[in-house]
Design an enzyme around this catalytic site. Sequence first.
Site, PDB file in Angstrom:
ATOM      1  N   CYS A 101      87.238 137.227  28.314  1.00 56.34           N
ATOM      2  CA  CYS A 101      86.099 137.362  29.231  1.00 56.34           C
ATOM      3  C   CYS A 101      85.554 138.767  29.075  1.00 56.34           C
ATOM      4  O   CYS A 101      86.181 139.617  28.450  1.00 56.34           O
ATOM      5  CB  CYS A 101      86.537 137.184  30.674  1.00 56.34           C
ATOM      6  N   ARG A 124      81.672 137.451  24.624  1.00 53.86           N
ATOM      7  CA  ARG A 124      83.089 137.304  24.973  1.00 53.86           C
ATOM      8  C   ARG A 124      83.351 136.075  25.853  1.00 53.86           C
ATOM      9  O   ARG A 124      84.505 135.726  26.116  1.00 53.86           O
ATOM     10  CB  ARG A 124      83.568 138.550  25.729  1.00 53.86           C
ATOM     11  N   TRP A 180      85.086 133.237  30.105  1.00 53.49           N
ATOM     12  CA  TRP A 180      85.515 132.256  29.100  1.00 53.49           C
ATOM     13  C   TRP A 180      86.766 131.632  29.693  1.00 53.49           C
ATOM     14  O   TRP A 180      87.817 132.253  29.767  1.00 53.49           O
ATOM     15  CB  TRP A 180      85.815 132.958  27.782  1.00 53.49           C
ATOM     16  N   ASN A 227      90.138 139.962  32.923  1.00 51.87           N
ATOM     17  CA  ASN A 227      90.183 139.355  31.592  1.00 51.87           C
ATOM     18  C   ASN A 227      91.644 139.315  31.194  1.00 51.87           C
ATOM     19  O   ASN A 227      92.304 140.347  31.190  1.00 51.87           O
ATOM     20  CB  ASN A 227      89.378 140.212  30.604  1.00 51.87           C
ATOM     21  N   GLY A 228      92.137 138.134  30.892  1.00 48.56           N
ATOM     22  CA  GLY A 228      93.549 138.029  30.507  1.00 48.56           C
ATOM     23  C   GLY A 228      94.151 136.776  31.090  1.00 48.56           C
ATOM     24  O   GLY A 228      93.450 135.901  31.609  1.00 48.56           O
ATOM     25  N   GLU A 233      92.350 124.621   3.119  1.00 51.91           N
ATOM     26  CA  GLU A 233      91.614 125.560   3.968  1.00 51.91           C
ATOM     27  C   GLU A 233      91.036 126.708   3.136  1.00 51.91           C
ATOM     28  O   GLU A 233      89.905 127.140   3.359  1.00 51.91           O
ATOM     29  CB  GLU A 233      92.538 126.082   5.082  1.00 51.91           C
ATOM     30  N   LYS A 244      87.070 127.511   3.005  1.00 54.39           N
ATOM     31  CA  LYS A 244      86.514 128.816   3.375  1.00 54.39           C
ATOM     32  C   LYS A 244      85.666 129.377   2.225  1.00 54.39           C
ATOM     33  O   LYS A 244      84.583 129.902   2.436  1.00 54.39           O
ATOM     34  CB  LYS A 244      87.635 129.822   3.705  1.00 54.39           C
ATOM     35  N   GLU A 284      82.316 127.317   1.841  1.00 56.66           N
ATOM     36  CA  GLU A 284      81.332 127.403   2.920  1.00 56.66           C
ATOM     37  C   GLU A 284      80.732 128.802   3.038  1.00 56.66           C
ATOM     38  O   GLU A 284      79.601 128.955   3.493  1.00 56.66           O
ATOM     39  CB  GLU A 284      81.898 126.918   4.260  1.00 56.66           C
ATOM     40  N   HIS A 335      97.161 114.619 -12.895  1.00 56.33           N
ATOM     41  CA  HIS A 335      96.637 113.255 -12.801  1.00 56.33           C
ATOM     42  C   HIS A 335      95.116 113.210 -12.939  1.00 56.33           C
ATOM     43  O   HIS A 335      94.487 112.251 -12.533  1.00 56.33           O
ATOM     44  CB  HIS A 335      97.101 112.616 -11.488  1.00 56.33           C
ATOM     45  N   LYS A 363      77.855 125.912  13.987  1.00 54.05           N
ATOM     46  CA  LYS A 363      79.173 126.212  14.555  1.00 54.05           C
ATOM     47  C   LYS A 363      79.805 124.961  15.143  1.00 54.05           C
ATOM     48  O   LYS A 363      80.989 124.719  14.993  1.00 54.05           O
ATOM     49  CB  LYS A 363      79.035 127.305  15.617  1.00 54.05           C
TER      50      LYS A 363
HETATM   51  O1  M6R Z   1      85.042 122.642  16.690  1.00 51.64           O
HETATM   52  P1  M6R Z   1      85.877 121.855  15.722  1.00 51.64           P
HETATM   53  O2  M6R Z   1      87.214 122.465  15.505  1.00 51.64           O
HETATM   54  O3  M6R Z   1      85.990 120.407  16.086  1.00 51.64           O
HETATM   55  O4  M6R Z   1      85.084 121.946  14.350  1.00 51.64           O
HETATM   56  C1  M6R Z   1      85.517 121.244  13.237  1.00 51.64           C
HETATM   57  C2  M6R Z   1      84.771 121.690  12.007  1.00 51.64           C
HETATM   58  O5  M6R Z   1      83.405 121.467  12.134  1.00 51.64           O
HETATM   59  C3  M6R Z   1      85.005 123.176  11.689  1.00 51.64           C
HETATM   60  O6  M6R Z   1      86.364 123.480  11.603  1.00 51.64           O
HETATM   61  C4  M6R Z   1      84.314 123.546  10.366  1.00 51.64           C
HETATM   62  O7  M6R Z   1      84.961 122.912   9.305  1.00 51.64           O
HETATM   63  C5  M6R Z   1      84.275 125.069  10.166  1.00 51.64           C
HETATM   64  N1  M6R Z   1      82.978 125.487   9.721  1.00 51.64           N
HETATM   65  C6  M6R Z   1      85.235 125.561   9.151  1.00 51.64           C
HETATM   66  O8  M6R Z   1      85.145 126.925   8.959  1.00 51.64           O
END
Ligand code: M6R
Length: 607
Positions: free
Chosen positions: A2, A27, A75, A101-102, A483, A487, A490, A506, A602
């Site tokens: 927060c 925050r 938050w 906050n905490g 992952e 990363k 993207e 394979h 996001k």
């Molecule tokens: O909010 P969520 O965890 O459900 O989101 C899932 C994906 O959209 C999210 O993890 C996405 O793959 C990210 N951009 C990865 O960095």
Amino acid sequence: MCGVIGYAGHRPAVPLIMDGLRSLEYRGYDSAGIAFLQNRKLDVVRAEGKLANLSAMLVTRDVSHATIGIGHTRWATHGVPAVRNAHPHKSNDGTIAVIHNGIIENYQELKAMLLERGYVFYSETDTEVLTNLIAEGRKCNDSLPDALRWAVSQAAGAYALVVLSEEEPDALYGARLSSPLIMGVGTGENFVASDVPAFLPHTRNVVFLEDGEYFRITAHSWEVRRVCDNERVAKTVQTVQWDVQSAQKGGFKHFMLKEIFEQPKVLTDCLAGRLISPDLPVRLPELDNRPIPGRIRIVACGTSYNAGAWGAPLLEAWAGIPVSVEIASEFRYRDPLLQPDEAVMVISQSGETADTLASLRLARERGAMVIGICNVVGSSIAREADAVIFTQAGPEISVASTKAMCSQMALLVLLALYYGQKKGTLDVGVWREACDALRALPTLLEGVLPEMRNRAAELAKSYAQAKSFFFLGRGPCFPLALEGALKLKELSYIHAEGYASGEMKHGPIALIDPDFPTLAIALDDALFPKVKSNIEEVQARRGRVLAIVNPGRELRADDVWTVPAAWGPLSAFFVLPALQLFSYETADYLGKDVDQPRNLAKSVTVE
Ligand code: M6R
């Protein structure tokens, strides 16, 4: 996470606090509130939702005479986003207001004690408990600061709190433990906030509070003392040179980098109140009244899916529960056969991902118990799941998810331990080692992140021109490879594929040539010799290899990146930030928009 701000000065406090809150909104933004004194009378205004809602409420009030006040942007961690849970919270007698906050880990115990003494609670928050605890402390202490010292000595957990009281209408008090709190020193006015941007337009002179310290500010004075013995602490006033935007990012170039570096704190917060000591079982009260599932189906998207795939074998190994993992957009359009004792565990940072939410609804329609692992309190998934466990990672601003995955993995470890203890399938030795290793993780990680970043930057320059990349791993490192590839693609738009390294021969190995590098994760575990062989197969096709290894493991590769090892599966908590930093540095080196990559959002609230 927060945002808190306090002001004591000569100017109208309310507009100044509102400005400060605007720069702290990153925050937290599910509710906000402000408390101020006019004619020595305490007034509190709170609103659900973004700050604009609070501003609209203040328009109708005459607040022009208040020159002292506190403000909060929330938050949620305890209690849904709602006016009753918004800060500031008032003591029952209406004379004390607190922002915080905490997380107060023992707030339930403290609340029970206060209820017995006749206190009434109007919210579900730990902060209201803290507020009344100060009021209770005042009854048996000579002064407000002594009451504050007494109250915080009762509280376990993390806090950065600020107190405004009718008793001392010119002063603000506050204390910190494991949550940031910074004072801003002005002329005829002083500030306190959880982050510098909140007061940066007014002063660059700052005093950083340390754990176990408390402060008193008025318009013309400030002092810091130790909570334990009330001794005065000599603090140095420092001058910051940041601009407001970089200050919001804590001095980091991007939110993503800041969030990667927040992971030690995220681990601490996620374990707080859950992993207490090796003598006590894991506490997940959200599940206590629910049946132990006979099977678990993990359903998620993107990074959250990768976290689930990483955690599934732990649930199987320690809790003896068969687990399968599915991509939500697939699960929702199948006709999944769910067993009567099967729970569906949806994992989502945002709690709003359309496919994950639809999967949750489908599972519930079919009568399955749904467990949500979620970061955003009050989100759709958090509201609709039968039981929800919050990851407590704080707002994740960067589109590329980093700290959320770290918290999801930590929670999956806790879940595997929790169910293993409940079922009696968890070996006591494993429990003790896991407990010790988990508790040590935040400090170890904090220590290695700066050097890890330097190495990532060096390697990124050397690999940034690649057009394609393989990420390979086996066992628990396979989801990490997925992952790492996600990363890199993207953020830097370099084509990248994560593969189980045993699958290469394979088909995919046909792609290998000197221009198609491979990042291989070869940790110090039972699968090391196998991954080593897979690396040699790539090298035999003249493929360039960057290998992430643990100390003491011999491997021939074009580049070897040694990351620390931790007990058992926990080495993943070092590999994850290495992969994140490699992608971050590559994208930054290539000049890409790190925090907002093209074509992405996001929160994916559409199909
Ligand atoms: O909010 P969520 O965890 O459900 O989101 C899932 C994906 O959209 C999210 O993890 C996405 O793959 C990210 N951009 C990865 O960095």
